[in-house]
Motif scaffolding. Structure first.
Motif, PDB file in Angstrom:
ATOM      1  N   TYR A  57      -0.748  -8.542   1.505  1.00  0.00           N
ATOM      2  CA  TYR A  57      -0.637  -8.111  -0.021  1.00  0.00           C
ATOM      3  C   TYR A  57      -0.256  -7.160   0.940  1.00  0.00           C
ATOM      4  CZ  TYR A  57      -3.868  -4.149   1.112  1.00  0.00           C
ATOM      5  OH  TYR A  57      -4.970  -3.008   1.604  1.00  0.00           O
ATOM      6  N   CYS A  58       0.426  -6.460  -1.293  1.00  0.00           N
ATOM      7  CA  CYS A  58       0.959  -5.241  -1.321  1.00  0.00           C
ATOM      8  C   CYS A  58       1.121  -4.739  -2.530  1.00  0.00           C
ATOM      9  CB  CYS A  58       2.374  -5.415  -1.171  1.00  0.00           C
ATOM     10  SG  CYS A  58       3.370  -5.915  -2.656  1.00  0.00           S
ATOM     11  N   ILE A  59       0.774  -3.687  -2.914  1.00  0.00           N
ATOM     12  CA  ILE A  59       0.350  -2.591  -3.866  1.00  0.00           C
ATOM     13  C   ILE A  59       1.841  -1.394  -4.209  1.00  0.00           C
ATOM     14  CG2 ILE A  59      -0.191  -0.806  -4.634  1.00  0.00           C
ATOM     15  CD1 ILE A  59      -3.082  -1.443  -3.791  1.00  0.00           C
ATOM     16  N   GLY A  60       2.462  -1.957  -5.616  1.00  0.00           N
ATOM     17  CA  GLY A  60       3.780  -0.763  -5.776  1.00  0.00           C
ATOM     18  C   GLY A  60       2.894   0.038  -6.922  1.00  0.00           C
ATOM     19  N   GLN A  61       3.637   1.002  -6.742  1.00  0.00           N
ATOM     20  CA  GLN A  61       3.305   2.009  -7.632  1.00  0.00           C
ATOM     21  C   GLN A  61       4.443   2.468  -8.370  1.00  0.00           C
ATOM     22  OE1 GLN A  61      -0.438   3.654  -5.576  1.00  0.00           O
ATOM     23  NE2 GLN A  61       1.097   4.106  -5.074  1.00  0.00           N
ATOM     24  N   ASP A  62       4.937   2.341  -9.597  1.00  0.00           N
ATOM     25  CA  ASP A  62       6.730   2.994  -9.979  1.00  0.00           C
ATOM     26  C   ASP A  62       7.746   2.372  -9.054  1.00  0.00           C
ATOM     27  OD1 ASP A  62       7.724   3.702 -12.620  1.00  0.00           O
ATOM     28  OD2 ASP A  62       8.327   5.769 -11.129  1.00  0.00           O
TER      29      ASP A  62
END
Length: 257
Positions: A57-62
């Protein structure tokens, strides 16, 4: 020699995440947005690690989600303040992701969150893409891009000034605004969590923060909050032990060390 009936084949390779800009040129608007992203990530990471024991999974922040190839490339990207994509590797070809490229990945984010810094009109803009006059084409609205192209199952618009969040769920190809539950939260059922507003201190700021709860209404804690909770429990156990020892001594019994 190439005949007139068999023209040469021209193959154009689409760019990947290493060949596209990391951001769309914008910057964090205030001192609250970056801590807000960290708060969301820190508190949900333990749940995601259990949900994805293989780490996929991946999380993107801006960071950019590229949905269309344009010139310049940034015109074909949106940079949500926070988003989560299930079932994709955290790295590509052993490289840290620079952006999320839809034509390379094909898996849409499950949830995208935008933090309003203005009046919220940008986040709710439904202006469609127009190809009738490409030279004067304006970028379509953010809401339209998420609903019609990127298509995350959930889209949240958080306004710290109003201490509010509204969440949309993609139903039959269109976003429907969700009602809150009895706790005033929005259930994100595929994750087994709820999203809502929490008034409190985080990183030396007291604000109405956007936070996660589990399906039973328990706040998902940050690493620091979890450590403080364990410390508090140990302190309570120590105090109970001291009281018990005092009671034993009052009864003429010397407690064992």
């Amino acid at each position: 020699m190439t005949s007139a009936t068999n023209p040469p084949t021209v193959t154009t390779a689409l760019p990947d995440h290493t060949q596209l800009p990391e951001s769309n040129g914008s910057f964090v608007k205030n001192f609250q947005e970056h801590p807000q992203s960290i708060l969301l990530t820190d508190s949900i990471e333990p749940l995601l690690q259990k949900r994805h024991p293989n780490g996929q999974y991946c999380i993107g922040q801006d960071c950019g989600i590229y949905w269309r190839l344009t010139d310049p490339p940034e015109r074909g990207a949106e940079a949500p303040d926070w988003f989560y994509v299930p079932n994709v590797p955290p790295k590509l070809n052993n490289q840290v992701r620079r952006s999320y490229v839809l034509w390379q990945e094909l898996i849409a984010p499950l949830i995208v969150l935008e933090f309003v810094s203005g009046d919220g009109s940008e986040e709710r803009d439904k202006t469609p893409l127009s190809l009738t006059e490409p030279k004067t084409e304006q970028k379509p609205g953010k809401f339209w891009i998420y609903e019609q192209v990127i298509r995350p199952a959930f889209y949240g618009i958080y306004e710290v000034k109003r201490a509010s969040v509204e969440v949309y769920h993609l139903v039959d190809g269109e976003y429907q605004i969700m009602p809150v539950n009895e706790r005033g939260h929005y259930p994100i059922s595929p994750l087994g969590v709820e999203l809502g507003i929490w008034q409190g201190y985080y990183q030396n700021l007291e604000l109405p923060w956007l936070r996660w709860w589990d399906a039973q209404g328990n706040l998902l804690l940050t690493g620091q909050e979890r450590a403080e909770q364990v410390e508090s429990q140990l302190e309570q156990e120590s105090q109970r032990a001291e009281r018990l020892a005092a009671q034993l001594r009052a009864a003429g019994i010397e407690p064992e060390v």
